[in-house]
Design a protein around this motif. Structure first.
Motif, short mmCIF file in Angstrom:
data_model
loop_
_atom_site.label_atom_id
_atom_site.label_comp_id
_atom_site.label_asym_id
_atom_site.label_seq_id
_atom_site.Cartn_x
_atom_site.Cartn_y
_atom_site.Cartn_z
N HIS A 293 0.85 -1.20 0.00
CA HIS A 293 0.00 0.00 0.00
C HIS A 293 0.88 1.24 0.00
O HIS A 293 1.77 1.36 0.84
CB HIS A 293 -0.89 0.04 1.25
N ASP A 294 0.65 2.11 -0.94
CA ASP A 294 1.39 3.37 -0.96
C ASP A 294 0.44 4.50 -0.60
O ASP A 294 -0.49 4.80 -1.36
CB ASP A 294 2.03 3.60 -2.33
N LEU A 295 0.66 5.10 0.56
CA LEU A 295 -0.22 6.18 1.01
C LEU A 295 0.14 7.50 0.36
O LEU A 295 -0.52 8.51 0.60
CB LEU A 295 -0.17 6.31 2.53
N GLY A 296 1.21 7.49 -0.45
CA GLY A 296 1.61 8.70 -1.16
C GLY A 296 2.21 9.74 -0.22
O GLY A 296 2.73 9.43 0.85
N LEU A 297 2.14 10.99 -0.68
CA LEU A 297 2.69 12.10 0.10
C LEU A 297 1.72 12.45 1.23
O LEU A 297 0.55 12.74 0.96
CB LEU A 297 2.92 13.30 -0.81
N VAL A 298 2.22 12.40 2.43
CA VAL A 298 1.35 12.66 3.59
C VAL A 298 1.90 13.87 4.34
O VAL A 298 3.08 14.21 4.22
CB VAL A 298 1.28 11.43 4.53
N PRO A 299 1.06 14.55 5.12
CA PRO A 299 1.54 15.71 5.89
C PRO A 299 2.62 15.27 6.89
O PRO A 299 2.45 14.27 7.60
CB PRO A 299 0.30 16.21 6.62
N ALA A 300 3.72 16.02 6.89
CA ALA A 300 4.87 15.64 7.72
C ALA A 300 4.51 15.57 9.21
O ALA A 300 4.94 14.68 9.93
CB ALA A 300 6.01 16.63 7.50
N ARG A 301 3.72 16.53 9.64
CA ARG A 301 3.35 16.53 11.07
C ARG A 301 2.55 15.27 11.42
O ARG A 301 2.76 14.67 12.47
CB ARG A 301 2.52 17.75 11.42
N GLU A 302 1.65 14.91 10.55
CA GLU A 302 0.85 13.70 10.83
C GLU A 302 1.72 12.45 10.81
O GLU A 302 1.54 11.53 11.61
CB GLU A 302 -0.27 13.57 9.80
N ALA A 303 2.66 12.46 9.86
CA ALA A 303 3.57 11.30 9.79
C ALA A 303 4.36 11.18 11.09
O ALA A 303 4.51 10.08 11.65
CB ALA A 303 4.52 11.46 8.60
N ALA A 304 4.88 12.32 11.55
CA ALA A 304 5.67 12.29 12.79
C ALA A 304 4.83 11.80 13.95
O ALA A 304 5.26 10.97 14.76
CB ALA A 304 6.23 13.69 13.08
N GLU A 305 3.62 12.28 14.01
CA GLU A 305 2.74 11.89 15.11
C GLU A 305 2.42 10.40 15.06
O GLU A 305 2.42 9.69 16.07
CB GLU A 305 1.46 12.72 15.07
N ALA A 306 2.14 9.93 13.84
CA ALA A 306 1.82 8.49 13.70
C ALA A 306 3.01 7.63 14.07
O ALA A 306 2.88 6.59 14.74
CB ALA A 306 1.38 8.21 12.26
N LEU A 307 4.20 8.05 13.64
CA LEU A 307 5.40 7.25 13.93
C LEU A 307 5.72 7.25 15.42
O LEU A 307 6.10 6.23 16.00
CB LEU A 307 6.58 7.80 13.12
N LEU A 308 5.58 8.41 16.06
CA LEU A 308 5.84 8.46 17.50
C LEU A 308 4.78 7.68 18.27
O LEU A 308 5.08 7.05 19.29
CB LEU A 308 5.89 9.92 17.98
N GLY A 309 3.56 7.71 17.76
CA GLY A 309 2.51 6.90 18.39
C GLY A 309 2.81 5.43 18.29
O GLY A 309 2.62 4.66 19.23
N LEU A 310 3.32 5.05 17.11
CA LEU A 310 3.72 3.66 16.91
C LEU A 310 4.82 3.27 17.91
O LEU A 310 4.79 2.20 18.51
CB LEU A 310 4.23 3.51 15.47
#
Lengths: 269, 348
Positions: free
Chosen positions: A107-124
């Motif tokens: 699955h390629d989610l494409g270009l995502v907002p950087a802030r959301e990416a950071a939040e998702a990764l830190l949540g992970l």
């Protein structure tokens, strides 16, 4: 030299494959999309902070020093998450370059907002269990990689979560070390925004090398001596580059006093 | 104590080790025809002999051999060969005769086994016990064996046995072995080491001659370094001066000079000021770096003073960085203050 060390550290921190926990929080839309993708590889790309560049497998965080720039290019952070039954079993982060064609089921989610990416990764990195649709890091190394990737995200204020992870007894040691490292980096950015520029020391490369050697040597003293002395350097030196270097070595001590200092700096106190 | 441990390991390394060689001086050979003839008469088998050792030599009857320490009132010992179950107290290490078992093949000595104290196991077939023999005569004979026995370790054991022999004067044949170009450098190095263990007043000068000739001989730097280590083990007032001479000897290969600096630094008889003086006399950064390391291994305040001076004021930034590194490793609390002042004080 700094670019090489930082690059090596970045690679170590980003290379994935202990189990990590932390505070449960509401799923962000992006985290929900990742979780909803199911098993397989989930790709996403997001904007990198200024100063972050990639070349081959090397990720650098140096912007050069006024007479030199690193031989790698600024570009997108590309993260591939290998998901299996709610667990991320591997995480790869790259900067720049191109994705190869995705395989069936990826699955390629494409270009995502950087802030959301950071939040998702830190949540992970901080998630304790896959309950409630949360993805969790399948190992301490994956959690550390997620923290490192999050730290590369543009415009994301990640230090409060980094501080939380750095102080958390619930996350694995690699994840905690990654959090402390990137927290120290952020504090370094705050005291030395130019990054690497010599300040009041006169700028002679030899003097700077000698001073850096002295900061390193101080960091090698017994912790009871090294931490207060390095903190004193951070508080009193008029040279931003010296303060940044002292913060880096303070980060390597993983001492709680150092983490408190990073937070004070980042809060602007 | 750490020094002794290191020396023991080095001694073991020097003793451990294969080559054929030439015979020792004729004067020694002339002293030992009887013993040599008795061993040769065994033809094929094992010849045992025992002889009196120096009063300061002790052992566990197996592989470990020690010598009484001159320090601490002579109540301790340090290992000279292998490590055993003895624990540092002289009383744990038993003074006794040297027991030497020679494996003989075709009338020639093929292997040497040395023990101090203990008792022989019951003799089986092929074992001939020559009984108690004269220590000086045994020493002279064993130094011949040291030149001819095939194995390097066996040669080292033969030399050690000769050095332990009571009332034997062995420094001259050992010097001859160390100078014997027909022998391997390993065996010559064994000879240099055991020369250092003789307590002969002539040992230091003899080793100086070995070092001088090794320095003058292309390809003998390894032997020169071993002999410098051996010299460092000689407790004579003139030794630090000799070590300094080799440290500053421009004709010597760099690695030989570095060895001299290292062992000078390890010598309790050499003050840190001596090392600091060597530093000031040297121009080569590699050698100066070796002095910095040697200073870092000393724990006297004067050594730290020298490191601080180099860290703060040496014109060579590379050497300053090396001194700074070792300041970081120092146990002296002044090091942290110095480092902090260097970081905060503008020009470091």
């Amino acid at each position: 030299m700094r670019a090489t060390r930082m690059g090596a550290l970045a690679i170590a921190l980003l290379a994935a494959p202990a189990l990590a926990p932390a505070t449960a929080r509401a799923q962000t839309p992006l985290a929900s999309r990742i979780a909803a993708a199911g098993n397989g590889v989930v790709r996403m790309s997001f904007a990198a902070r200024p100063g972050v560049c990639g070349s081959g497998n090397v990720i650098g965080t140096s912007r050069g020093d006024g007479e030199w720039v690193p031989d790698c290019d600024h570009g997108l952070v590309r993260v591939a998450l290998h998901v299996s039954d709610g667990r991320v079993t591997a995480l790869r982060a790259h900067v720049n370059g191109q994705w190869l064609a995705a395989r069936a089921g990826d699955h390629d989610l494409g270009l995502v907002p950087a802030r959301e990416a950071a939040e998702a990764l830190l949540g992970l990195a901080g998630a304790e269990s896959p309950a409630g649709g949360h993805l969790v890091a399948g190992s301490d190394g994956v959690a550390a990689g997620a923290i490192g990737a999050a730290a590369l995200a543009d415009s994301a204020v990640v230090w409060p979560q980094l501080a939380s992870l750095a102080r958390s007894a619930a996350v694995g040691h690699r994840a905690r070390d990654a959090a402390v490292f990137w927290l120290a980096e952020r504090a370094g950015d705050r005291v030395d925004p130019r990054r690497g520029g010599s300040g009041s020391g006169g700028g002679r490369a030899d003097d700077e090398a000698v001073r850096n050697a002295a900061i390193f040597a101080l960091s090698q003293r017994p912790r009871g001596e090294a931490v207060p002395a390095l903190m004193d350097v951070v508080r009193t030196s008029g040279d931003p580059a010296v303060r940044r270097r002292a913060l880096f070595w303070l980060g390597q001590t993983r001492d709680p006093r150092a983490i408190d200092l990073f937070v004070r700096i980042l809060k602007g106190r | 104590m750490a020094e002794h441990a290191a020396l023991s390991v080095l001694a073991a390394a020097l003793i451990g080790g294969a080559a054929a060689g030439l015979g020792p001086p004729a004067r020694v050979a002339a002293q030992t025809p009887d013993l040599a003839g008795r061993v040769a008469a065994v033809r094929d088998g094992v010849a045992r002999m025992s002889f009196a050792t120096d009063p300061d030599v002790c052992g566990d009857g197996a592989g470990a051999i020690g010598r009484r320490d001159g320090n601490a009132g002579g109540t301790g010992f340090h290992y000279l060969r292998e490590r055993g179950t003895m624990h540092g107290e002289w009383d744990d290490c038993v003074h006794g005769p040297a027991r030497v078992a020679l494996t003989v093949r075709g009338g020639r000595v093929a292997a040497v086994a040395l023990h101090v104290a203990g008792t022989w196991p019951e003799a089986g077939p092929g074992v001939t016990d020559l009984g108690r023999v004269s220590a000086p005569a045994a020493a002279a004979y064993l130094l011949r064996v040291a030149a001819s026995v095939p194995g390097e370790r066996d040669a080292g054991d033969a030399m050690a046995a000769a050095v332990f022999a009571d009332s034997a004067v062995v420094w001259q044949p050992l010097e001859a072995l160390a100078e014997n170009r027909g022998l391997s450098d390993t065996r010559r190095g064994h000879a240099a080491f055991w020369l250092s263990q003789t307590d002969a007043p002539e040992a230091a000068r003899a080793l100086g001659r070995v070092i001088d000739r090794a320095i003058a001989s292309p390809g003998s730097a390894g032997l020169a370094r071993t002999a410098i280590f051996a010299l460092s083990q000689v407790h004579e007032p003139g030794v630090p001066g000799m070590m300094r001479h080799y440290a500053e000897d421009r004709a010597a290969p760099e690695r030989v000079r570095k060895s001299a600096i290292f062992w000078l630094g390890q010598s309790a008889a050499a003050a840190p000021a001596e090392l600091d003086s060597v530093y000031r006399h040297l121009a080569d950064p590699t050698l100066r770096a070796q002095v910095i390391f040697a200073l870092s291994q000393r724990h006297e305040p004067a050594a730290l003073d020298a490191l601080i001076r180099i860290a703060r004021h040496d014109p060579d930034p590379g050497l300053r960085r090396k001194a700074i590194f070792w300041l970081g490793q120092s146990r002296d609390p002044r090091a942290a203050d110095t480092l902090r002042a260097m970081i905060l004080g503008g020009r470091p």
